[in-house]
Enzyme design. Sequence first.
Site, short mmCIF file in Angstrom:
data_model
loop_
_atom_site.label_atom_id
_atom_site.label_comp_id
_atom_site.label_asym_id
_atom_site.label_seq_id
_atom_site.Cartn_x
_atom_site.Cartn_y
_atom_site.Cartn_z
N ASP A 131 -7.58 5.50 -3.37
CA ASP A 131 -6.39 4.75 -2.80
C ASP A 131 -6.60 3.98 -1.19
OD1 ASP A 131 -3.49 5.07 -2.68
OD2 ASP A 131 -3.47 5.45 -0.19
N GLU B 223 -8.72 0.69 -5.13
CA GLU B 223 -7.19 -0.04 -5.03
C GLU B 223 -6.70 -0.86 -3.78
OE1 GLU B 223 -2.56 0.84 -3.73
OE2 GLU B 223 -4.30 1.32 -3.02
C1 NOJ Z 1 -1.63 2.74 -2.90
C2 NOJ Z 1 -0.56 3.69 -3.21
O1 NOJ Z 1 -0.45 3.19 -4.24
C3 NOJ Z 1 0.62 4.06 -2.72
O2 NOJ Z 1 1.66 4.67 -3.83
C4 NOJ Z 1 0.80 4.17 -0.97
O3 NOJ Z 1 1.76 4.77 -1.35
C5 NOJ Z 1 -0.30 4.26 -0.48
N1 NOJ Z 1 -1.20 3.58 -1.04
C6 NOJ Z 1 -0.29 4.64 1.02
O4 NOJ Z 1 -1.05 5.65 -0.11
#
Ligand code: NOJ
Length: 558
Positions: free
Chosen positions: A219, A285
Site C-alpha cells: 500500500d 501500489e
Molecule cells: C491505498 C488504498 O488502496 C486505499 O484504500 C487507502 O485508503 C489508502 N491507500 C491509504 O491506506
Amino acid sequence: MTDPVTDRTDTTPDLSSRDPNWWRQAVVYQVYPRSFADADGDGLGDLKGITRRLNHLAALGVDALWLSPFYPSELADGGYDVADYRDVDPRLGSLDDFDALAAEAHRLGLKVIVDLVPNHTSHQHVWFQEALASGPGSPARDRYVFRDGRGTHGELPPTDWQSVFGGSAWQRVPDGQWYLHLFAPQQPDLNWANEEVRADFRTTLRFWSDRGVDGFRVDVAHALAKDLSEPLRDLGAPELSSEDALSHFPPGTHPFYDRDEVHEIYRDWRKILDSYRPPRMAVAEAWVQGARRTLYARPDELGQAFNFEYLQAGWDADELRQVITDSLDSAHQAGASATWVLSNHDVVRHTSRLMLPPGTDDNAWLLSGGHAPEVDESHGLRRARAATLLMLALPGSSYVYQGEELGLPEVADLPVEVLQDPIWEQTGRVRKGRDGCRVPLPWTTTGPSYGFGAAGAWLPQPPSFASYAVEAQDGVEGSPLELYRTALRLRRKLLEGESLAWADDTPPGVLDFTRHDGWRCVTNLSDAAVRLPAGEVLLTSAPLEDGQLPPDTTAWIA
Ligand code: NOJ
C-alpha cells in the site's frame, strides 16, 4: 434454492505452483473482505465467508486472490488503518480461519496475496498509543513523525502539507505537538528512518510468508521515504501535496512521494522474499507515472507495480494504444512484467466509468447520484466486456476486482447517511468517496442481502443487484460471468511470451494486435462496424453483426 457457487466442482489444480515466475502473467482477483461474503451474519464480510466462496474463484479460473486488509482495525479507512499487522480482526475471524482459507485456496490451486500497509498504522496501534503516552522527544515518538507546531504557541501545523483525504496532513495532540498523517487522522505516518520500524516490517513479511502466503500488495509504496530534515519545507500550494503534482518537482525530490531513498527499503525486502521457495511476489501500489513507477517493479525490488495509467485512460483507441505501448516498454526496460487493472476498491467501477464523457468529474457525477450525466448501464456493460477481453489479451498480469466478473456497475446513488469512507467527512462533505464500488456482492437473486450473508449488508445493495447475482448468471450463455470464465480458460491455453505486435493497417478507432501466431485481439472503439481479419473467431465480447465486429466489441481470433 441451490447455490450455484458451491455446486461447482470442475476445478483444476494449478500444477505449476512451484514455478517462481507464476505471477508474471497471472490473473489476480482482488477480494475486499468486508464486502465479499458474510458467514456469521453480522453484516460484515469475513474470512470464513471467503473460504466458503473460494470455489467461485477456482471456477472463474483466476490464478490468485489478493485480500485487502483483514487485520484488527477500527475501520476508519476500511481496514487500511491497521492496529496489529500480525493478527486477524475478530469480526473477520482468527488466524486459524486465515490458515484454513490459505489451505483451501492452495488446495484449489489458487495463490494467496495479502495487503501490507507500511506507510501508516492505525492510531490504535500499540506503538502510537505508546507515542502519545511517552511525550515529545521520546523514542516511541520517533517511530512516527511528531513535530512542534509553528506560530507563537505552536498552534499552527508544522507545514502546509495536505492529506490525500482533504485538510491538513497534521493533527495536534493534547501536549501540543503535531503528528503527520498523509491519509486520515486515524492513520499516523510511520518514520521509515527509524530502524525499529524497518525491523518490524521484516518480521511481518516473514510472519505471513511463513504462514504460506504467496505474495504481498504494498500500500502507498511510493510514500515511505520522506524528507524530514529540518526545517521541514512548505510546498507553497495545497495541490502540490498530490501525486498528480509530481511532474512539478525534479524526479525524486518531492518531500514525501517517490523519493529515491524509498527503493532501498524494497531491495531489503526482496532479500527476505527471495529467501522463500518459491520466492514471494510483490506488487507496488504507487501512484507514480511512467518509467518512475516501473522502478518499483525492478527484479531486485517488488517485481510488479500497478499500472494506473491504463486504468485512467479513456475509452479511446489512440490513448489506449499509447499507454499499452509505453507500459510494455517501461516494464521491459525494468525487467518487470506489465500489469493491467480496470477497477479496484478506490475507483468508480469501470462498467460505469467507461461511459462517462472525457473530462467528467467523477465526484460531481457521484454527488448527482449518477444522474448527471445519466449512464446507460447496458451500454456500459458492453464496453466493460470489450475492455475485459482487451485487458486479458495483454502480456503481463491482470488484476480483477471482485464483482467485475458480474458486470457490476458503480452504486452511484448511495444516500449520504450511509457513507463510511473517511473522505466524505474529512472533505467537509464535499467528496463523496469510494463506497459506491464497495457495496457487498450479490450471490443469489433473492434472500437477505442477495446471499451475501444471513443479515443485511453494511452498505445497502440496490434492487438491480438481483439481476447481477452469481445465481442469475451461472451457466447462462453470454452472461458476464460466463464470458470471464471462458476468457480465462482460453487465456491459459493461449498464454505464451510477454510481447505483442500491432497490426499495421488498422482503421481509425480500432486496436489490433497479435500476441503470437495463435492469438490475435481486435477491439473496435469506433462508431461503425469493422471487418475482422481472417481467422477462427475464438471469443467475442458481444455477438458479431453480419460477420463484422460492431462498435464497443472485442474479438479474439486464432
Ligand atoms: C491505498 C488504498 O488502496 C486505499 O484504500 C487507502 O485508503 C489508502 N491507500 C491509504 O491506506
